[in-house]
Structure formats: C-alpha cells, structure tokens
Enzyme design. Structure first.
Site, PDB file in Angstrom:
ATOM      1  N   TYR A 149      20.139  59.101  52.857  1.00 52.68           N
ATOM      2  CA  TYR A 149      18.813  59.492  52.362  1.00 52.68           C
ATOM      3  C   TYR A 149      18.929  60.301  51.067  1.00 52.68           C
ATOM      4  O   TYR A 149      18.185  60.078  50.122  1.00 52.68           O
ATOM      5  CB  TYR A 149      18.048  60.290  53.432  1.00 52.68           C
ATOM      6  CG  TYR A 149      16.579  60.444  53.088  1.00 52.68           C
ATOM      7  CD1 TYR A 149      15.650  59.478  53.473  1.00 52.68           C
ATOM      8  CD2 TYR A 149      16.129  61.529  52.334  1.00 52.68           C
ATOM      9  CE1 TYR A 149      14.308  59.602  53.134  1.00 52.68           C
ATOM     10  CE2 TYR A 149      14.789  61.658  51.984  1.00 52.68           C
ATOM     11  CZ  TYR A 149      13.893  60.692  52.393  1.00 52.68           C
ATOM     12  OH  TYR A 149      12.555  60.802  52.044  1.00 52.68           O
TER      13      TYR A 149
ATOM     14  N   PRO B 256      10.116  50.453  50.898  1.00 50.79           N
ATOM     15  CA  PRO B 256      10.060  51.870  50.515  1.00 50.79           C
ATOM     16  C   PRO B 256      10.477  52.859  51.604  1.00 50.79           C
ATOM     17  O   PRO B 256      10.592  54.059  51.322  1.00 50.79           O
ATOM     18  CB  PRO B 256       8.582  52.081  50.129  1.00 50.79           C
ATOM     19  CG  PRO B 256       7.841  50.957  50.746  1.00 50.79           C
ATOM     20  CD  PRO B 256       8.792  49.811  50.886  1.00 50.79           C
TER      21      PRO B 256
ATOM     22  N   TYR C 102       8.251  60.726  58.821  1.00 51.63           N
ATOM     23  CA  TYR C 102       8.349  59.274  59.009  1.00 51.63           C
ATOM     24  C   TYR C 102       8.133  59.035  60.497  1.00 51.63           C
ATOM     25  O   TYR C 102       8.963  59.484  61.309  1.00 51.63           O
ATOM     26  CB  TYR C 102       9.740  58.763  58.637  1.00 51.63           C
ATOM     27  CG  TYR C 102      10.078  58.805  57.162  1.00 51.63           C
ATOM     28  CD1 TYR C 102      10.530  59.967  56.558  1.00 51.63           C
ATOM     29  CD2 TYR C 102       9.972  57.646  56.372  1.00 51.63           C
ATOM     30  CE1 TYR C 102      10.860  59.993  55.202  1.00 51.63           C
ATOM     31  CE2 TYR C 102      10.305  57.669  55.027  1.00 51.63           C
ATOM     32  CZ  TYR C 102      10.748  58.834  54.452  1.00 51.63           C
ATOM     33  OH  TYR C 102      11.073  58.859  53.120  1.00 51.63           O
TER      34      TYR C 102
HETATM   35  P1  RFL Z   1       8.730  48.774  37.285  1.00 54.47           P
HETATM   36  O1  RFL Z   1       8.279  50.144  37.607  1.00 54.47           O
HETATM   37  O2  RFL Z   1       8.122  47.646  38.008  1.00 54.47           O
HETATM   38  O3  RFL Z   1       8.538  48.577  35.725  1.00 54.47           O
HETATM   39  C1  RFL Z   1       8.699  47.317  35.082  1.00 54.47           C
HETATM   40  C2  RFL Z   1       7.891  47.313  33.809  1.00 54.47           C
HETATM   41  O4  RFL Z   1       8.071  46.062  33.154  1.00 54.47           O
HETATM   42  C3  RFL Z   1       6.814  45.575  32.706  1.00 54.47           C
HETATM   43  N1  RFL Z   1       6.877  44.110  32.599  1.00 54.47           N
HETATM   44  C4  RFL Z   1       6.961  43.454  31.427  1.00 54.47           C
HETATM   45  N2  RFL Z   1       7.011  43.888  30.156  1.00 54.47           N
HETATM   46  C5  RFL Z   1       7.082  42.951  29.176  1.00 54.47           C
HETATM   47  N3  RFL Z   1       7.086  41.613  29.430  1.00 54.47           N
HETATM   48  C6  RFL Z   1       7.039  41.136  30.685  1.00 54.47           C
HETATM   49  N4  RFL Z   1       7.039  39.820  30.938  1.00 54.47           N
HETATM   50  C7  RFL Z   1       6.973  42.070  31.758  1.00 54.47           C
HETATM   51  N5  RFL Z   1       6.910  41.951  33.098  1.00 54.47           N
HETATM   52  C8  RFL Z   1       6.854  43.197  33.590  1.00 54.47           C
HETATM   53  C9  RFL Z   1       5.839  46.054  33.768  1.00 54.47           C
HETATM   54  O5  RFL Z   1       4.501  46.099  33.282  1.00 54.47           O
HETATM   55  C10 RFL Z   1       6.398  47.445  34.085  1.00 54.47           C
HETATM   56  O6  RFL Z   1       5.831  48.443  33.277  1.00 54.47           O
HETATM   57  O7  RFL Z   1      10.329  48.625  37.479  1.00 54.47           O
HETATM   58  P2  RFL Z   1      11.476  49.701  37.237  1.00 54.47           P
HETATM   59  O8  RFL Z   1      11.296  50.387  35.911  1.00 54.47           O
HETATM   60  O9  RFL Z   1      12.739  49.001  37.536  1.00 54.47           O
HETATM   61  O10 RFL Z   1      11.227  50.835  38.334  1.00 54.47           O
HETATM   62  C11 RFL Z   1      11.340  50.561  39.703  1.00 54.47           C
HETATM   63  C12 RFL Z   1      10.422  51.464  40.526  1.00 54.47           C
HETATM   64  O11 RFL Z   1       9.124  51.381  39.983  1.00 54.47           O
HETATM   65  C13 RFL Z   1      10.394  51.093  42.006  1.00 54.47           C
HETATM   66  O12 RFL Z   1      11.680  50.746  42.456  1.00 54.47           O
HETATM   67  C14 RFL Z   1       9.876  52.225  42.910  1.00 54.47           C
HETATM   68  O13 RFL Z   1       8.543  52.523  42.624  1.00 54.47           O
HETATM   69  C15 RFL Z   1      10.016  51.873  44.395  1.00 54.47           C
HETATM   70  N6  RFL Z   1       9.432  52.878  45.290  1.00 54.47           N
HETATM   71  C16 RFL Z   1      10.119  54.036  45.611  1.00 54.47           C
HETATM   72  N7  RFL Z   1      11.332  54.288  45.078  1.00 54.47           N
HETATM   73  C17 RFL Z   1      11.988  55.465  45.351  1.00 54.47           C
HETATM   74  O14 RFL Z   1      13.119  55.660  44.840  1.00 54.47           O
HETATM   75  N8  RFL Z   1      11.447  56.443  46.161  1.00 54.47           N
HETATM   76  C18 RFL Z   1      10.228  56.267  46.731  1.00 54.47           C
HETATM   77  O15 RFL Z   1       9.751  57.189  47.380  1.00 54.47           O
HETATM   78  C19 RFL Z   1       9.528  55.016  46.495  1.00 54.47           C
HETATM   79  N9  RFL Z   1       8.306  54.793  47.021  1.00 54.47           N
HETATM   80  C20 RFL Z   1       8.165  52.655  45.835  1.00 54.47           C
HETATM   81  C21 RFL Z   1       7.620  53.649  46.715  1.00 54.47           C
HETATM   82  C22 RFL Z   1       7.425  51.518  45.541  1.00 54.47           C
HETATM   83  C23 RFL Z   1       6.177  51.328  46.105  1.00 54.47           C
HETATM   84  N10 RFL Z   1       5.473  50.143  45.739  1.00 54.47           N
HETATM   85  C24 RFL Z   1       4.129  50.105  45.362  1.00 54.47           C
HETATM   86  C25 RFL Z   1       6.209  48.919  45.531  1.00 54.47           C
HETATM   87  C26 RFL Z   1       6.379  53.470  47.280  1.00 54.47           C
HETATM   88  C27 RFL Z   1       5.662  52.294  47.001  1.00 54.47           C
HETATM   89  C28 RFL Z   1       4.333  52.138  47.684  1.00 54.47           C
HETATM   90  C1  PHB Z   2       6.039  58.593  48.306  1.00 51.95           C
HETATM   91  O1  PHB Z   2       5.839  59.812  48.264  1.00 51.95           O
HETATM   92  O2  PHB Z   2       5.357  57.791  47.674  1.00 51.95           O
HETATM   93  C2  PHB Z   2       7.138  58.083  49.164  1.00 51.95           C
HETATM   94  C3  PHB Z   2       8.020  58.981  49.767  1.00 51.95           C
HETATM   95  C4  PHB Z   2       9.035  58.515  50.591  1.00 51.95           C
HETATM   96  C5  PHB Z   2       9.166  57.169  50.805  1.00 51.95           C
HETATM   97  C6  PHB Z   2       8.307  56.267  50.201  1.00 51.95           C
HETATM   98  C7  PHB Z   2       7.286  56.731  49.381  1.00 51.95           C
HETATM   99  O3  PHB Z   2      10.149  56.726  51.653  1.00 51.95           O
END
Ligand code: RFL
Ligand code: PHB
Length: 389
Positions: A384, A292, A200
């Site tokens: 973390y 994130p 990071y």
């Molecule tokens: P999701 O994954 O958004 O899934 C929600 C689902 O609901 C559907 N949906 C519907 N279905 C029916 N009717 C509707 N009206 C609907 N509206 C929506 C959607 O299509 C989808 O399939 O939420 P969920 O399950 O709560 O999961 C949350 C995680 O996806 C999210 O918190 C993480 O990805 C965040 N995040 C990270 N979290 C970590 O713990 N460690 C990480 O390293 C990390 N890196 C990240 C991340 C999120 C990122 N982005 C793109 C926001 C890195 C990035 C870049």
């Molecule tokens: C990832 O691998 O996508 C990732 C890892 C650590 C973070 C956010 C995203 O803090």
C-alpha cells in the site's frame, strides 16, 4: 517546430515528465487534446506514495503538498462488519500522503507556466510518425491548421484512450487484461471526513471507500453495477446507501451535504508490454490500468516518469542509451507488483454476484489472514505504501 522530447498528454504523467526534463535542461513540448480547465475538472486519485512525493520533489513542486497534504500512518479495512486497522508506520515504518490529483496537476501546471515551457492545449488529431526511425515527428491540428513537431523522442502520456499505444504495431504489443463486473460511483462534498483515516469496507450490498481531500472535504465511493447511470443516484440515495454499508459507529459519524461532483468509473486491470517502441515511450495510464482499490494508478504513472526522466537525462547528459534500453523492463517489474496488489484488494473487498460458497469462504479467509498474521498485514502495508523504486 522542433523540440527534444514531444510529450503527448498533460495529465500527471506528461506534466511531471515535462517538469523534471525542463529542470534538467531538456527541451520539451506537451500536446494536450483538452483544455487545461477540463483536465483539472477530472476528479481522480487522492493517495500519494513516498516515491510520488519524491518525484514531485525532483520537479520542485511540493510547496502546496507540504502545506496541505495529510500524512496517513494507517487505514481501516472492514469485512462484513469486522474491523481491522492496518498500521503502516508500525508494520513497515512508512506512510502515505493524502493530496488530490487535481492539486498535483494544478501545482505542475503552475510550475510549468513559471518556467515558460510550452503546452499546446486543444491540439486535435494528434498523430505519431516514424517513431521507429531516427527522425520521429508528431502532427496535430490547432485552430484548424495542421502543424508538425519534430523531435528526438516521443513520450506517450496520453492515458488509456490515447493515440500513442495504438501507434505500436499489433504484432509487437502484448496486452494483458481483466475487466471487473462493476464500477465505482464517486462523490465529492465539502463535509468533514467520516474518520481520520481512509476506510475500505466490504459489505454484502457492495464495497465502499471513505476517502478525503482535507479536513473539510470528503471523497466517497460506492461499488455499483456497470449498468447504473449518474442520473440514477441522487445525493440522498448516495448518502443512504453509504450509511447502509458502513458499520454503525461510522454511519452515525457521517456528515452529509450537497455533492460537488459525482462520476462513475469502470474497474479494469490492464498491462501492455513492451513500453518502448523505437523512439516512443509509453508512461502512466497509456501503458497500464489498475482498479483504484489499491490507490496505485497515479503512483505508477509517477514511477514510470522517474524511470523515463532518468533514462533521458542519462542520454542527453552522458550520451548513454542504457536507461532507454532498460526502461520497459524496469517499469514493468514495479507495474506487475502493483497490478497484483490492486487485483488482490479488489477481489478481497468487493461483492461479486457469482461467487459460490467456497469463493466466499476464501475471500473471508484472505481478510482473516490480515488479522491473524503479522506477515499478512505487513505484506499489505508494504504494497500500500508503495513497492521500492
Ligand atoms: P491521464 O490522467 O488519463 O492523462 C492523460 C492525458 O492525455 C490526454 N490525451 C490526449 N492528448 C492529446 N492527444 C490525444 N489523442 C490524447 N488522448 C488523451 C488526456 O486528455 C489527458 O489529459 O493519464 P496519466 O497522466 O497517465 O495519469 C494517470 C492517472 O490519472 C490515473 O492512473 C489515476 O487517476 C488512477 N487513480 C488513482 N491512482 C492513485 O495512484 N491513487 C488513487 O487514489 C487513485 N484513485 C484513480 C483513482 C482513478 C480513478 N478513475 C476515475 C479512473 C480513483 C478513480 C475514481
Ligand atoms: C481517492 O481519494 O480518490 C482514493 C483514495 C484511495 C483509493 C482510491 C481513490 O484507493
């Protein structure tokens, strides 16, 4: 149709909840707006806390994770060229596992299919009804036909833009929000990671994160202005910018290659209270968002699901509403801790255009605290690897 728990959304929250409930004999149906392939195509998180691994264990889906997950005992933080390793193992005797959200989702989808539990993909126009009565139900459209699903409870696992949260009357919901003036541009490539552990790094040109999915697949992120578009970023420009923001040794080690995926995500902190309204429970991104930088989003989703599955199992197996009644309160304690940590990491490690000299000194002093105080480093490490469940 009737089920015990109607789950909206087949992201990690919905799938994990469905799996734990099904394994405990609680019938559930998942309604998902997209196709399964679309859900798997979204590249997101990569770092799992031990609480999340425990949750996957309870769902019985850790075979692939045990084979392919990479255990990380530390990570590197860099502030304008000054490097500092945070040793989780030494500081708090714990670690994290690097294993992609796509893989978690695929494992859960396969386990659900093996159990024969129902997921209805491409369910459009999902609407929640009578959630504050004893007879909640959900309507949706599939293949042009309106359908009705009666249930005991509804789990709103439909992410930040879902329909569940807006079902709760506005005078009951309290929302807290912070929006950051930049986004993250992510790139995935089949190239060996630049370093064994995650880096990071804050640089005057902006933040970078060097992450990974395996020994041969890397995931990198660059802080970019919110006005930037994917078309503005050729692979070549991405790699040049990443090199410019890394310290010389890492830049020299960087192996570049064609991108498999590129996307831009805005950064936001968001919490909604309460997370329960009548028979409706919100879980995961439907209730809260973190930037994130702290790697907390997926992990919070998993801990919500653990609290919710415990509460529902207690309800069905012991006829007790205690877990249901305290669901929101128990989740929110852990959520606010993760919100603070993600906000702190984001503030410390990004380049903000409007900071004055005082703010910049404070940002640097926050970083120096990690170098100069074992307590400072311990606090970061403890957060973390994940606050207690
Ligand atoms: P999701 O994954 O958004 O899934 C929600 C689902 O609901 C559907 N949906 C519907 N279905 C029916 N009717 C509707 N009206 C609907 N509206 C929506 C959607 O299509 C989808 O399939 O939420 P969920 O399950 O709560 O999961 C949350 C995680 O996806 C999210 O918190 C993480 O990805 C965040 N995040 C990270 N979290 C970590 O713990 N460690 C990480 O390293 C990390 N890196 C990240 C991340 C999120 C990122 N982005 C793109 C926001 C890195 C990035 C870049
Ligand atoms: C990832 O691998 O996508 C990732 C890892 C650590 C973070 C956010 C995203 O803090």
């Amino acid at each position: 149709m009737r089920t015990q728990v109607a789950i909206i959304g087949a992201g990690p929250s919905g799938l994990l909840l469905g799996q734990i409930l099904a394994k405990n004999g609680i019938d559930n149906i998942i309604l998902e707006r997209q196709t399964g392939e679309y859900v798997l195509g979204r590249i997101r998180a990569g770092v799992l806390e031990s609480v999340t691994v425990d949750g996957l264990e309870r769902a019985g889906v850790t075979d692939n994770l045990k084979k392919h997950g990479l255990v990380h005992d530390g990570c590197e933080l860099v502030f304008n060229g000054k490097r500092h390793r945070i040793d989780f193992k030494e500081l708090v005797n714990r670690n994290v596992v690097v294993y992609g959200q796509t893989e978690v989702t695929r494992d859960l989808m396969e386990a659900r299919a093996a159990l024969g539990a129902t997921t209805i993909y491409e369910a459009s126009d999902v609407k929640l009804h009578d959630v504050n009565t004893g007879h909640p139900y959900v309507t949706y459209t599939k293949n042009g036909q309106e359908q009705r699903l009666d249930c005991d409870f509804i789990a709103g696992c439909d992410g930040f833009h879902g329909v569940s949260r807006p079902t709760i009357p506005a005078d009951i919901l309290k929302e807290y929000e912070r929006v950051y003036p930049f986004g993250w541009l992510g790139l995935m490539s089949d190239t060996p990671p630049v370093a064994e552990e995650l880096i990071y790094a804050k640089h005057e040109r902006g933040f970078v994160l060097c992450s990974q999915r395996s020994k041969t697949r890397s995931r990198y992120y660059l802080q970019v202005p919110l006005t930037d578009k994917i078309e503005d970023w050729s692979d070549e420009r991405f790699w040049d910018e990443l090199k410019a923001r890394l310290y010389p040794e890492a830049a020299a080690n960087l192996v570049t290659g064609p991108s498999l995926e590129k996307s831009i995500a805005p950064l936001r902190s968001f919490v909604t209270e309460p997370m329960r309204y009548g028979k409706l429970f919100l879980a995961g991104d439907a209730a809260h968002i973190v930037p994130p930088t702290g790697a907390k989003g997926l992990n919070l989703a998993a801990s919500d699901v653990l609290y919710l599955s415990d509460a529902l199992i207690e309800y069905y197996q012991q006829n007790s509403e205690a877990g249901i009644d305290t669901y929101s309160e128990r989740c929110l304690k852990r959520i606010w801790g993760a919100e603070r940590f993600s906000w702190y990491m984001t503030k410390m490690l990004h380049t903000f255009e409007d900071l004055d000299d005082w703010d910049r000194k404070m940002q640097e002093t926050e970083f120096n605290l990690l170098l100069n105080s074992e307590y400072g480093a311990k606090l970061l490490a403890e957060n973390y690897v994940g606050l207690p469940y």
